[in-house]
Design a protein around this motif. Structure first.
Motif, PDB file in Angstrom:
ATOM      1  N   ARG A  44      47.386  39.743  27.471  1.00 37.80           N
ATOM      2  CA  ARG A  44      47.816  41.140  27.381  1.00 37.80           C
ATOM      3  C   ARG A  44      47.921  41.728  28.778  1.00 37.80           C
ATOM      4  O   ARG A  44      47.370  41.201  29.746  1.00 37.80           O
ATOM      5  CB  ARG A  44      46.813  41.944  26.566  1.00 37.80           C
ATOM      6  N   VAL A  45      48.598  42.841  28.856  1.00 37.40           N
ATOM      7  CA  VAL A  45      48.769  43.501  30.147  1.00 37.40           C
ATOM      8  C   VAL A  45      47.423  43.847  30.762  1.00 37.40           C
ATOM      9  O   VAL A  45      47.181  43.659  31.949  1.00 37.40           O
ATOM     10  CB  VAL A  45      49.640  44.766  29.976  1.00 37.40           C
ATOM     11  N   THR A  46      46.487  44.343  29.915  1.00 37.95           N
ATOM     12  CA  THR A  46      45.188  44.762  30.436  1.00 37.95           C
ATOM     13  C   THR A  46      44.355  43.598  30.951  1.00 37.95           C
ATOM     14  O   THR A  46      43.380  43.806  31.671  1.00 37.95           O
ATOM     15  CB  THR A  46      44.394  45.509  29.348  1.00 37.95           C
ATOM     16  N   ASP A  47      44.713  42.365  30.588  1.00 42.11           N
ATOM     17  CA  ASP A  47      43.993  41.206  31.110  1.00 42.11           C
ATOM     18  C   ASP A  47      44.391  40.884  32.546  1.00 42.11           C
ATOM     19  O   ASP A  47      43.719  40.074  33.196  1.00 42.11           O
ATOM     20  CB  ASP A  47      44.254  39.978  30.229  1.00 42.11           C
ATOM     21  N   TYR A  48      45.467  41.467  33.022  1.00 41.35           N
ATOM     22  CA  TYR A  48      45.934  41.189  34.376  1.00 41.35           C
ATOM     23  C   TYR A  48      45.904  42.414  35.281  1.00 41.35           C
ATOM     24  O   TYR A  48      45.934  42.294  36.490  1.00 41.35           O
ATOM     25  CB  TYR A  48      47.373  40.631  34.331  1.00 41.35           C
ATOM     26  N   LEU A  49      45.861  43.611  34.688  1.00 45.49           N
ATOM     27  CA  LEU A  49      45.973  44.832  35.482  1.00 45.49           C
ATOM     28  C   LEU A  49      44.724  45.095  36.315  1.00 45.49           C
ATOM     29  O   LEU A  49      43.646  44.571  36.020  1.00 45.49           O
ATOM     30  CB  LEU A  49      46.218  46.025  34.561  1.00 45.49           C
ATOM     31  N   PRO A  50      44.842  45.923  37.336  1.00 47.32           N
ATOM     32  CA  PRO A  50      43.652  46.361  38.075  1.00 47.32           C
ATOM     33  C   PRO A  50      42.698  47.115  37.158  1.00 47.32           C
ATOM     34  O   PRO A  50      43.118  47.897  36.303  1.00 47.32           O
ATOM     35  CB  PRO A  50      44.222  47.292  39.156  1.00 47.32           C
ATOM     36  N   ALA A  51      41.413  46.913  37.332  1.00 50.83           N
ATOM     37  CA  ALA A  51      40.432  47.498  36.414  1.00 50.83           C
ATOM     38  C   ALA A  51      40.409  49.021  36.475  1.00 50.83           C
ATOM     39  O   ALA A  51      40.172  49.691  35.468  1.00 50.83           O
ATOM     40  CB  ALA A  51      39.050  46.933  36.727  1.00 50.83           C
ATOM     41  N   SER A  52      40.637  49.586  37.661  1.00 50.29           N
ATOM     42  CA  SER A  52      40.473  51.035  37.821  1.00 50.29           C
ATOM     43  C   SER A  52      41.795  51.782  37.987  1.00 50.29           C
ATOM     44  O   SER A  52      41.781  52.979  38.277  1.00 50.29           O
ATOM     45  CB  SER A  52      39.593  51.310  39.053  1.00 50.29           C
ATOM     46  N   VAL A 498      50.500  45.605  43.245  1.00 45.56           N
ATOM     47  CA  VAL A 498      50.708  45.458  44.688  1.00 45.56           C
ATOM     48  C   VAL A 498      49.599  46.171  45.462  1.00 45.56           C
ATOM     49  O   VAL A 498      48.997  45.598  46.385  1.00 45.56           O
ATOM     50  CB  VAL A 498      52.089  46.008  45.087  1.00 45.56           C
ATOM     51  N   ASP A 499      49.314  47.416  45.081  1.00 50.47           N
ATOM     52  CA  ASP A 499      48.291  48.188  45.796  1.00 50.47           C
ATOM     53  C   ASP A 499      46.907  47.550  45.663  1.00 50.47           C
ATOM     54  O   ASP A 499      46.139  47.486  46.631  1.00 50.47           O
ATOM     55  CB  ASP A 499      48.254  49.623  45.272  1.00 50.47           C
ATOM     56  N   THR A 500      46.585  47.089  44.469  1.00 48.94           N
ATOM     57  CA  THR A 500      45.255  46.528  44.249  1.00 48.94           C
ATOM     58  C   THR A 500      45.086  45.192  44.956  1.00 48.94           C
ATOM     59  O   THR A 500      44.002  44.884  45.462  1.00 48.94           O
ATOM     60  CB  THR A 500      44.990  46.369  42.741  1.00 48.94           C
ATOM     61  N   ASN A 501      46.111  44.392  44.989  1.00 48.21           N
ATOM     62  CA  ASN A 501      46.015  43.126  45.716  1.00 48.21           C
ATOM     63  C   ASN A 501      45.782  43.364  47.201  1.00 48.21           C
ATOM     64  O   ASN A 501      45.037  42.617  47.842  1.00 48.21           O
ATOM     65  CB  ASN A 501      47.283  42.297  45.504  1.00 48.21           C
ATOM     66  N   GLY A 566      48.881  35.779  48.250  1.00 40.81           N
ATOM     67  CA  GLY A 566      48.139  35.696  49.499  1.00 40.81           C
ATOM     68  C   GLY A 566      46.650  35.525  49.270  1.00 40.81           C
ATOM     69  O   GLY A 566      46.007  34.649  49.862  1.00 40.81           O
ATOM     70  N   LEU A 567      46.063  36.334  48.378  1.00 37.32           N
ATOM     71  CA  LEU A 567      44.623  36.268  48.147  1.00 37.32           C
ATOM     72  C   LEU A 567      44.215  34.968  47.469  1.00 37.32           C
ATOM     73  O   LEU A 567      43.292  34.280  47.925  1.00 37.32           O
ATOM     74  CB  LEU A 567      44.184  37.460  47.296  1.00 37.32           C
ATOM     75  N   LEU A 568      44.881  34.609  46.374  1.00 38.53           N
ATOM     76  CA  LEU A 568      44.478  33.416  45.637  1.00 38.53           C
ATOM     77  C   LEU A 568      44.679  32.149  46.462  1.00 38.53           C
ATOM     78  O   LEU A 568      43.827  31.251  46.454  1.00 38.53           O
ATOM     79  CB  LEU A 568      45.260  33.322  44.326  1.00 38.53           C
ATOM     80  N   SER A 569      45.797  32.055  47.173  1.00 38.91           N
ATOM     81  CA  SER A 569      46.019  30.859  48.003  1.00 38.91           C
ATOM     82  C   SER A 569      44.994  30.789  49.122  1.00 38.91           C
ATOM     83  O   SER A 569      44.539  29.698  49.500  1.00 38.91           O
ATOM     84  CB  SER A 569      47.447  30.857  48.560  1.00 38.91           C
ATOM     85  N   PHE A 570      44.588  31.949  49.666  1.00 37.56           N
ATOM     86  CA  PHE A 570      43.563  31.947  50.719  1.00 37.56           C
ATOM     87  C   PHE A 570      42.237  31.419  50.171  1.00 37.56           C
ATOM     88  O   PHE A 570      41.603  30.549  50.778  1.00 37.56           O
ATOM     89  CB  PHE A 570      43.371  33.361  51.262  1.00 37.56           C
TER      90      PHE A 570
END
Length: 691
Positions: A44-52, A498-501, A566-570
């Protein structure tokens, strides 16, 4: 033979059988839970979205509104030469049938394009609520009814159809991902071991570890609510087979060495575990620590990947250090047939590729180091060519129907958005919020929707096309003009991703570096060597991203870059890349402890571990490369960057750069530990003077 020695030998023979029995019992206990992991997997969308984020709050409040979350669809009727009266009649008839078969939030109203080629019918239903299976059934039924004929094309798009198409791709990952991974690992093990039996053991044990990890992951979900998604469970399988096979390769290689020194396989295995055990433990600890740092991420998908990836690595570690040794000891030397290592034998001396590479690196270490640094820096510049943010319409490798509908709408309605923005506001301020929304620049239309649980839903249509710069400004202006209200919808979700990443990178990256450095310092008892290894893997990460920038757009034709790449590959490249540095530096330290000079210790370590590291690197790169065959661009990009990074790390950084730096630094590489100090020369004993 004494009674004590006989008793000791009997106990030693019983240990592998006891380990095997424990594993059988463990798998029997885990089996009921392992089968349930698929039941708690959600995309679901909420499983991927930023928590806040605002968009997450909107999605959660929508779940509580009457009827649950609305499934938003768009029926797109199109004819290149212009719609005929019969086309419009056919469209109206099909929409009426859909309205008669399903509960819609409002009567569908057709919106024609200015050029007369396209007719758009928004169709919203809260009939499925939050049930993903019901949503998919709704989309499938609408597609069954909405059919074209004689040059009239009919496409079903919208957020609901996009979610269904994405869920279909994720559902197809499980089987093909596992089978392809097993096939790739099996082929490489056959080529590495050149034995008809030996290759089966690491593969079977990795399969057992994967089964165990699914049961443990289900337990974590039930106990702590850990997010289980298609992406997370797929990466967990990759880690089990990739990292687990790496540990197996190192253990089997050391076991083969010890079989030449010990008559009994049990003694050889104990020596092998003592020799490589610390390196394997430290290696798994760095991967687990790096992945657990993802718990500090605000993005749900990233935060959920931390514990699942850690479960995969730790299950692989336990299996490879207990079950695999037991099987190897029980089967004895014959498991290596036809290349059986005989007791007391000496391996055939031959000049290996890694010995030659080490010699060339040791001859002019500074020149090699400088050349490698320049090469990695030049490759990293390619990251400037990475395509912009990944839009929903570009998220699939093969274009599904929902994406085709979006593209048709973008051409037919260039002046307006076909994807609504959702505003959730307190019910008592609904009228004032609606007026404020209509006054925001870039808003084309706004209508009041459902009301319930103290909230009111307002559907907003922007003048800009979906995920364009104009629509992004409208979303930002809405959030600025509506304090106390939340702005969501598909475009707002992408903006929040984008902002949360960007925020998560600032938080997680320093944590990963600190955790990995701490473990390396404790293992190597040095400051310089850990800094060298971490600097090397960071350089590899930059170069791998740069290569991605050179091929994603021009070669693969991707229209964007996943914000989380960028984050996950790092995290993966730093945690997994340090593995090979640990294998190399641990052996180098072992040789230095025995009294070898720094240059000789570095070259011996490369000669003895180079083949194992190369084999492990190939296996790990191949397992992550399996992701490039999946149907989502974000998985293809992640798999490509990690696979390329692992290969760079294996064949350039470990063999040349780390070895060259170690030779150039000499004993300073172990500073401030005791190995950094030059040992005092041994003075000969003074002979007594003759009387």
């Amino acid at each position: 033979m004494g009674a004590g020695e006989t008793s000791t030998r009997t106990r030693r023979r019983a240990v592998p059988w006891a380990v095997l029995a424990l594993w059988i019992g463990l798998l029997a206990a885990v089996a009921p839970f392992a089968a349930k992991l698929a039941d708690v997997q959600h995309n679901r969308v909420t499983d991927y979205l930023p928590a806040s984020a605002d968009s997450t709050r909107v999605a959660r409040i929508q779940d509580r509104l009457p009827g649950g979350q609305t499934t938003e669809l768009v029926l797109v009727y199109h004819r290149d030469g212009g719609l005929t009266a019969a086309d419009r009649a056919r469209a109206g008839e099909q929409v009426e049938r859909i309205a008669g078969r399903h509960t819609l939030t409002a009567p569908p109203r057709g919106v024609p394009s200015a050029d007369g080629t396209t007719l758009m019918y928004p169709v919203d239903s809260n009939e499925p609520g939050t049930d993903e299976n019901a949503r998919d059934a709704l989309v499938d039924d609408v597609r069954e009814v909405a059919r074209g004929a004689d040059g009239l094309s009919v496409q079903v798009g919208g957020p609901g159809a996009l979610a269904t198409d994405a869920a279909g791709v994720y559902a197809s990952l499980g089987g093909p991902l596992l089978y392809t991974t097993v096939a790739v690992v099996a082929l490489l093990l056959i080529l590495i071991y050149r034995s008809p039996v030996l290759w089966l053991l690491p593969l079977v044990v990795a399969g057992v570890a994967d089964f165990l990890s699914t049961g443990v992951a289900y337990g974590l979900n039930q106990a702590f609510g850990t997010t289980v998604s298609g992406q997370n469970s797929g990466v967990m399988t990759i880690l089990v087979f990739g990292a687990g096979t790496d540990y197996a390769l190192l253990l089997v290689s050391r076991y083969r060495e010890e079989l030449r020194r010990h008559e009994r396989p049990h003694d050889a295995m104990l020596a092998a575990l003592r020799g490589c055990g610390p390196a394997v433990l430290a290696s798994s600890a760095t991967v687990a620590a790096g992945l657990l740092c993802l718990l500090a991420a605000d993005l749900n998908s990233s935060r959920g990947m931390g514990p699942l990836g850690t479960v995969g690595v730790l299950c692989a570690l336990v299996a490879m250090l207990t079950l695999l040794p037991a099987l190897l000891v029980l089967l004895g030397r014959r498991v290596f047939w036809p290349l059986v290592p005989a007791y007391g034998s000496t391996p055939k001396a031959r000049r290996s590729l890694f010995a030659a590479m080490g010699t060339s690196a040791g001859r002019r270490p500074l020149a090699v180091l400088a050349g490698g640094a320049v090469l990695l820096g030049a490759l990293a510049l390619g990251a400037l060519n990475l395509p912009g943010g990944l839009k929903q319409s570009d998220a699939f490798v093969d274009r599904p129907e929902s994406v085709a509908a979006l593209q048709t709408l973008a051409r037919a309605f260039p002046e307006r958005s076909s994807q609504p923005i959702t505003v959730i506001t307190p019910a008592g301020r609904a009228d004032a919020t609606l007026d404020a929304v209509r006054d925001v620049h870039g808003v084309d239309n706004a209508e009041r929707g459902r009301t319930g649980d103290g909230w009111t839903e307002i559907s907003v249509t922007a003048q800009g096309t979906p995920q364009s710069a104009a629509e992004t400004r409208t979303i930002e202006d809405l959030r600025h003009a509506l304090p106390g209200s939340y702005v969501g919808g598909p475009s707002a979700q992408q903006l929040d991703l984008v902002d949360t990443n960007a925020r998560d990178r600032l938080v997680v990256v320093p944590l990963v570096l600190a955790a990995v450095l701490l473990i390396l310092i404790l293992l190597l008892r040095s400051l310089v060597a850990p800094l060298l290894l971490v600097a090397a893997v960071v350089a590899v990460w930059g170069a791998a991203l740069g290569i991605g920038g050179l091929v994603f757009g021009p070669l693969f034709g991707f229209g964007g870059t996943d914000p989380g790449l960028g984050l996950l590959s790092f995290v993966f490249l730093v945690a997994l890349g340090v593995d090979y540095g640990i294998f190399l530096m641990h052996r180098m330290r072992e040789e230095s402890t025995r009294g070898a000079e720094p240059a000789a210790a570095a070259l011996t370590a490369l000669r003895t571990t180079g083949g194992v590291i190369a084999s492990a690197g190939l296996v790990l790169a191949a397992t992550f490369a399996v992701l490039t065959n999946m149907g989502l661009v974000q998985l293809v990009e992640l798999g490509f960057v990690i696979a390329v990074g692992v290969l760079l790390d294996t064949f350039l950084v470990r063999t040349y750069l780390v070895t060259s730096a170690s030779v150039a630094l000499g004993r300073k590489v172990w500073w401030p530990g005791p190995l950094s100090r030059t040992p005092e020369p041994v003075r000969p004993e003074r002979q007594p003077e003759p009387v």
